[in-house]
Design a protein around this motif. Structure first.
Motif, PDB file in Angstrom:
ATOM      1  N   ASP A  56      -3.703  36.029 -29.501  1.00  0.00           N
ATOM      2  CA  ASP A  56      -2.514  35.374 -30.036  1.00  0.00           C
ATOM      3  C   ASP A  56      -1.750  34.698 -28.885  1.00  0.00           C
ATOM      4  N   HIS A  57      -1.481  33.405 -29.002  1.00  0.00           N
ATOM      5  CA  HIS A  57      -0.772  32.654 -27.955  1.00  0.00           C
ATOM      6  C   HIS A  57       0.639  33.192 -27.707  1.00  0.00           C
ATOM      7  N   THR A  58       1.284  33.717 -28.747  1.00  0.00           N
ATOM      8  CA  THR A  58       2.667  34.166 -28.608  1.00  0.00           C
ATOM      9  C   THR A  58       2.790  35.648 -28.265  1.00  0.00           C
ATOM     10  N   ASP A  59       1.735  36.435 -28.514  1.00  0.00           N
ATOM     11  CA  ASP A  59       1.756  37.865 -28.213  1.00  0.00           C
ATOM     12  C   ASP A  59       0.356  38.305 -27.782  1.00  0.00           C
ATOM     13  N   PRO A  60      -0.095  37.842 -26.619  1.00  0.00           N
ATOM     14  CA  PRO A  60      -1.466  38.122 -26.207  1.00  0.00           C
ATOM     15  C   PRO A  60      -1.695  39.594 -25.860  1.00  0.00           C
ATOM     16  N   THR A  61      -2.842  40.100 -26.270  1.00  0.00           N
ATOM     17  CA  THR A  61      -3.225  41.472 -25.919  1.00  0.00           C
ATOM     18  C   THR A  61      -4.548  41.497 -25.156  1.00  0.00           C
ATOM     19  N   MET A  62      -5.306  40.405 -25.243  1.00  0.00           N
ATOM     20  CA  MET A  62      -6.613  40.337 -24.582  1.00  0.00           C
ATOM     21  C   MET A  62      -6.601  39.420 -23.361  1.00  0.00           C
ATOM     22  N   THR A  63      -5.482  38.743 -23.129  1.00  0.00           N
ATOM     23  CA  THR A  63      -5.378  37.761 -22.042  1.00  0.00           C
ATOM     24  C   THR A  63      -4.203  38.105 -21.139  1.00  0.00           C
ATOM     25  N   VAL A  64      -4.446  38.162 -19.843  1.00  0.00           N
ATOM     26  CA  VAL A  64      -3.389  38.399 -18.856  1.00  0.00           C
ATOM     27  C   VAL A  64      -3.258  37.134 -18.016  1.00  0.00           C
ATOM     28  N   ALA A  65      -2.039  36.616 -17.938  1.00  0.00           N
ATOM     29  CA  ALA A  65      -1.782  35.393 -17.165  1.00  0.00           C
ATOM     30  C   ALA A  65      -1.454  35.739 -15.720  1.00  0.00           C
ATOM     31  N   LEU A  66      -2.117  35.045 -14.802  1.00  0.00           N
ATOM     32  CA  LEU A  66      -1.875  35.201 -13.371  1.00  0.00           C
ATOM     33  C   LEU A  66      -1.447  33.854 -12.798  1.00  0.00           C
ATOM     34  N   ARG A  67      -0.571  33.906 -11.780  1.00  0.00           N
ATOM     35  CA  ARG A  67      -0.154  32.668 -11.117  1.00  0.00           C
ATOM     36  C   ARG A  67      -0.245  32.864  -9.608  1.00  0.00           C
ATOM     37  N   PHE A  68      -0.906  31.909  -8.958  1.00  0.00           N
ATOM     38  CA  PHE A  68      -1.073  31.906  -7.507  1.00  0.00           C
ATOM     39  C   PHE A  68      -0.385  30.661  -6.954  1.00  0.00           C
ATOM     40  N   THR A  69      -0.070  30.680  -5.675  1.00  0.00           N
ATOM     41  CA  THR A  69       0.573  29.532  -5.045  1.00  0.00           C
ATOM     42  C   THR A  69      -0.286  28.280  -5.174  1.00  0.00           C
TER      43      THR A  69
END
Length: 90
Positions: free
Chosen positions: A64-77
């Motif tokens: 679910d795009h608004t409440d993800p349970t299978m996807t973790v977002a990571l951000r790098f420089t």
């Protein structure tokens, strides 16, 4: 490893019905990557890069795009930091 490199995120410009730009394009130049919760469990060092956007632009199939349970977002420089960190956890 289950990583989905996205790269810089781009929110397209918005236009009114006459084609006049009402909101310019927005570019988030940092390097964005998705991974699975299993990947996070296996590599706790990645927790320093976790972000929680209000709506994700891209998620794993079936999530679910608004409440993800299978996807973790990571951000790098940038891509170089991403490659260095991912290389260190492999």
């Amino acid at each position: 490893m289950m990583f989905d490199p996205i790269g810089p995120l781009v929110i397209p410009a918005e236009y009114d019905s006459e084609g006049v730009e009402t909101q310019p394009e927005t570019v988030f130049s940092s390097w964005h990557v998705n991974c699975s919760p299993d990947e996070m469990d296996a590599n706790p060092a990645l927790s320093a890069f976790v972000v929680e956007p209000s709506v994700m632009q891209r998620v794993w199939l079936g999530d679910d795009h608004t409440d993800p349970t299978m996807t973790v977002a990571l951000r790098f420089t940038d891509e170089q930091e991403y490659l260095a960190v991912i290389g260190a956890v492999e």
